[in-house]
Write a protein that holds these residues in place. Structure first.
Motif, PDB file in Angstrom:
ATOM      1  N   ASN A 279       0.784  -1.324   0.160  1.00 16.75           N
ATOM      2  CA  ASN A 279      -0.037   0.009  -0.105  1.00 16.75           C
ATOM      3  C   ASN A 279       0.778   1.202  -0.019  1.00 16.75           C
ATOM      4  O   ASN A 279       0.438   2.358  -0.638  1.00 16.75           O
ATOM      5  CB  ASN A 279      -0.966  -0.086   1.272  1.00 16.75           C
ATOM      6  CG  ASN A 279      -2.200  -0.751   1.013  1.00 16.75           C
ATOM      7  OD1 ASN A 279      -2.442  -1.329  -0.005  1.00 16.75           O
ATOM      8  ND2 ASN A 279      -2.829  -0.929   2.268  1.00 16.75           N
ATOM      9  N   VAL A 283       0.887   4.711  -2.487  1.00  8.81           N
ATOM     10  CA  VAL A 283       0.469   5.664  -2.266  1.00  8.81           C
ATOM     11  C   VAL A 283       1.592   6.857  -2.300  1.00  8.81           C
ATOM     12  O   VAL A 283       1.566   7.814  -2.781  1.00  8.81           O
ATOM     13  CB  VAL A 283       0.221   5.595  -0.706  1.00  8.81           C
ATOM     14  CG1 VAL A 283       0.044   7.243  -0.119  1.00  8.81           C
ATOM     15  CG2 VAL A 283      -1.084   5.164  -0.414  1.00  8.81           C
ATOM     16  N   ILE A 342      -7.933   8.366   6.657  1.00 14.31           N
ATOM     17  CA  ILE A 342      -6.730   8.222   7.646  1.00 14.31           C
ATOM     18  C   ILE A 342      -6.909   9.130   8.858  1.00 14.31           C
ATOM     19  O   ILE A 342      -7.269  10.315   8.847  1.00 14.31           O
ATOM     20  CB  ILE A 342      -5.629   8.988   6.623  1.00 14.31           C
ATOM     21  CG1 ILE A 342      -5.579   8.139   5.430  1.00 14.31           C
ATOM     22  CG2 ILE A 342      -4.245   9.135   7.443  1.00 14.31           C
ATOM     23  CD1 ILE A 342      -4.572   8.583   4.257  1.00 14.31           C
ATOM     24  N   SER A 353      -4.356   3.627   8.796  1.00  9.99           N
ATOM     25  CA  SER A 353      -3.824   4.588   8.326  1.00  9.99           C
ATOM     26  C   SER A 353      -3.714   5.965   9.133  1.00  9.99           C
ATOM     27  O   SER A 353      -4.737   6.462   9.462  1.00  9.99           O
ATOM     28  CB  SER A 353      -3.726   4.808   6.745  1.00  9.99           C
ATOM     29  OG  SER A 353      -3.560   3.806   6.061  1.00  9.99           O
ATOM     30  N   ILE A 385       0.910   4.047   6.566  1.00  7.86           N
ATOM     31  CA  ILE A 385       0.015   3.306   5.884  1.00  7.86           C
ATOM     32  C   ILE A 385      -0.459   1.968   6.637  1.00  7.86           C
ATOM     33  O   ILE A 385       0.301   1.393   7.015  1.00  7.86           O
ATOM     34  CB  ILE A 385       0.673   3.183   4.403  1.00  7.86           C
ATOM     35  CG1 ILE A 385       0.803   4.501   3.968  1.00  7.86           C
ATOM     36  CG2 ILE A 385      -0.604   2.200   3.621  1.00  7.86           C
ATOM     37  CD1 ILE A 385      -0.296   5.180   3.361  1.00  7.86           C
ATOM     38  N   GLU A 388      -6.195  -0.694   4.771  1.00 10.51           N
ATOM     39  CA  GLU A 388      -7.142  -0.417   4.003  1.00 10.51           C
ATOM     40  C   GLU A 388      -6.679  -0.759   2.417  1.00 10.51           C
ATOM     41  O   GLU A 388      -5.609  -0.661   2.113  1.00 10.51           O
ATOM     42  CB  GLU A 388      -7.492   1.052   3.895  1.00 10.51           C
ATOM     43  CG  GLU A 388      -7.766   1.386   5.525  1.00 10.51           C
ATOM     44  CD  GLU A 388      -6.603   2.052   6.305  1.00 10.51           C
ATOM     45  OE1 GLU A 388      -6.723   2.746   7.292  1.00 10.51           O
ATOM     46  OE2 GLU A 388      -5.404   1.763   5.951  1.00 10.51           O
ATOM     47  N   SER A 390      -5.721   0.563  -1.071  1.00 12.88           N
ATOM     48  CA  SER A 390      -4.798   1.409  -1.288  1.00 12.88           C
ATOM     49  C   SER A 390      -5.633   2.524  -2.218  1.00 12.88           C
ATOM     50  O   SER A 390      -5.236   3.801  -2.227  1.00 12.88           O
ATOM     51  CB  SER A 390      -3.578   0.931  -2.133  1.00 12.88           C
ATOM     52  OG  SER A 390      -3.947   0.372  -3.201  1.00 12.88           O
ATOM     53  N   LEU A 393      -7.370   4.847   0.140  1.00 12.96           N
ATOM     54  CA  LEU A 393      -6.294   5.766   0.639  1.00 12.96           C
ATOM     55  C   LEU A 393      -5.749   6.828  -0.362  1.00 12.96           C
ATOM     56  O   LEU A 393      -5.950   8.032   0.264  1.00 12.96           O
ATOM     57  CB  LEU A 393      -5.018   4.878   1.216  1.00 12.96           C
ATOM     58  CG  LEU A 393      -5.153   3.969   2.365  1.00 12.96           C
ATOM     59  CD1 LEU A 393      -3.879   3.494   2.652  1.00 12.96           C
ATOM     60  CD2 LEU A 393      -5.710   4.623   3.477  1.00 12.96           C
ATOM     61  N   ASP A 396      -8.663   9.314  -0.437  1.00 13.94           N
ATOM     62  CA  ASP A 396      -8.704  10.002   0.856  1.00 13.94           C
ATOM     63  C   ASP A 396      -7.625  11.297   0.567  1.00 13.94           C
ATOM     64  O   ASP A 396      -7.782  12.487   1.099  1.00 13.94           O
ATOM     65  CB  ASP A 396      -8.384   9.277   2.079  1.00 13.94           C
ATOM     66  CG  ASP A 396      -8.885   9.902   3.246  1.00 13.94           C
ATOM     67  OD1 ASP A 396     -10.049  10.641   3.187  1.00 13.94           O
ATOM     68  OD2 ASP A 396      -8.399   9.574   4.411  1.00 13.94           O
TER      69      ASP A 396
END
Length: 411
Positions: A279, A283, A342, A353, A385, A388, A390, A393, A396
């Motif tokens: 992840n 990210v 997050i 996260s 991280i 969840e 990715s 994320l 988000d």
């Protein structure tokens, strides 16, 4: 009817196991009841068969638990498994991660000794070196961790202990552990490595030449935001002769319940860290091309200044990312406040996260001048991280970018 014939796995067989198997089955010692999950000995004290046994226990002539501050079967189970995972001769668990760092240092040094530390340390670790040790007459020196000439200069005098983090908190500097350890040993120092960001899954400091490894077990080892704990790992004689007298008599003991929770955390450690790392890589790549993001630091990216070193001494790049947003503190706060999945938290290594603003939280007390030296800008954010999806994320984080745009900090 109780079967008292249950045996533990032979060391010869266990030695062939790989990490994921050792995390579940390593160093298991069952009671006569044959439980599959380790037993929880939630007790403060232990009874003796007679007064003679009690006396012999205190002199060391008899082997018997006496008080959970000194030793507990559940805590011992965690210590054995952590030592097995780390490749260490022995382990002592402590009430917190900072309890591990402080005990490793304070048990080792005395007035007149000298400690050299990498400048890039977690805020509380920095405080111990900069403020606490000098109060007891210990000379302390900070060096820029990536500057080998600075290490050489620091080691031009006899040195008692070295403390470093790699990767460092929060900006993920990667230090050459093997080279620093070799030079530190020539100065007579014991080398203590905080291995939290790498986790025991991805980096083995003892194999790189370090003498001692410390952990906040609160992070990836528990990994689910439940309990506090720490660990000190190293040679058996050093643990027994130097650390244990300090931790036992100062009361820095881990709760048996917390130890049991961490034993359960170890069973999924490799799975969690691997998934979190996948992840984190996705990210980090997304953040690197997002508007309003000034810079991204992730050891797995080739633009990280120590990427090649990280690839040599780590088997994976971890779950932590540091990045800077435009707009300084205002931009960072706007970004963080826009997040919905997050969480804003100064913890890390969690299944969730988590993001924090180091300049106003974890590294607030070291001051703006020291933060500037460490590259901790007012717009810097540390991102841990979790597990969840990715894509969720990234969605988000896109909310954070939108918040930067709405304030004119991104095009």
């Amino acid at each position: 009817m109780t079967d008292t014939s249950i045996k533990t796995t032979s060391p010869e067989v266990a030695a062939t196991w790989r990490t994921a198997t050792r995390l579940i089955h390593g160093e298991v010692e069952r009671t006569p009841y044959g439980e599959t999950s380790e037993a929880l000995f939630l007790t403060s004290g232990f009874a003796y068969d007679n007064a003679e046994q009690a006396a012999a226990t205190f002199t060391g002539e008899a082997v018997h638990y006496q008080y959970s501050r000194f030793g507990n079967p559940t805590v011992d189970a965690l210590q054995r498994r952590l030592a097995d995972l780390e490749g260490a001769e022995a382990c002592v668990c402590t009430a917190t991660g900072m309890g591990a760092v402080s005990s490793a240092l304070l048990a080792q040094v005395k007035a007149g000794d000298r400690v050299v530390a990498s400048r890039a340390l977690f805020g509380s670790c920095h405080w111990i070196v900069a403020n606490l040790l000098p109060q007891y007459g210990v000379e302390t020196v900070f060096v820029d961790g990536g500057d080998l000439k600075a290490w050489d200069e620091a080691f031009s005098k006899p040195t008692t202990a070295v403390l470093l983090e790699s990767p460092s908190n929060p900006m993920l500097d990667v230090l050459d552990i093997a080279t620093i350890a070799e030079r530190a040993h020539r100065a007579g120092a014991i080398v203590i490595v905080d291995n939290v960001f790498a986790s025991p899954v991805y980096q083995k400091p003892l194999e790189l030449g370090a003498d001692v490894v410390v952990y906040s077990c609160t992070k990836h080892i528990d990994g689910q935001g439940r309990v506090l704990g720490g660990a000190i790992l190293g040679r058996k004689d050093w643990i027994n002769d130097t650390v244990l007298p300090f931790t036992r008599n100062t009361g820095n003991a881990l709760s048996p319940f917390n130890a049991w929770v961490m034993l359960k955390g170890l069973e999924t450690l490799a799975l969690r860290v691997d998934a979190m790392t996948r992840n984190a890589a996705a990210v980090a790549d997304w953040l690197a091309s997002a508007p309003g993001i000034v810079s991204v630091r992730y050891p797995g990216r080739k633009d990280h200044p120590q990427h090649e070193l990280a690839a040599r001494q780590m088997s994976g790049f971890g779950s932590l990312i540091a990045f800077e947003v435009a707009g300084g503190q205002e931009g960072a706060f706007a970004f963080l406040n826009a997040l919905r999945i997050i969480l804003i938290s100064n913890n890390l290594g969690d299944a969730r996260s988590l993001a924090t603003h180091p300049a106003t939280t974890t590294h607030m007390k070291i001051g703006p001048e020291e933060r500037a030296r460490l590259g901790i800008a007012d717009g810097a954010i540390r991102l841990s991280i979790g597990l969840e999806d990715s894509a969720d994320l990234i969605d988000d984080l896109a909310r954070g970018v939108a918040a930067l745009k709405s304030r004119g900090f991104a095009n």
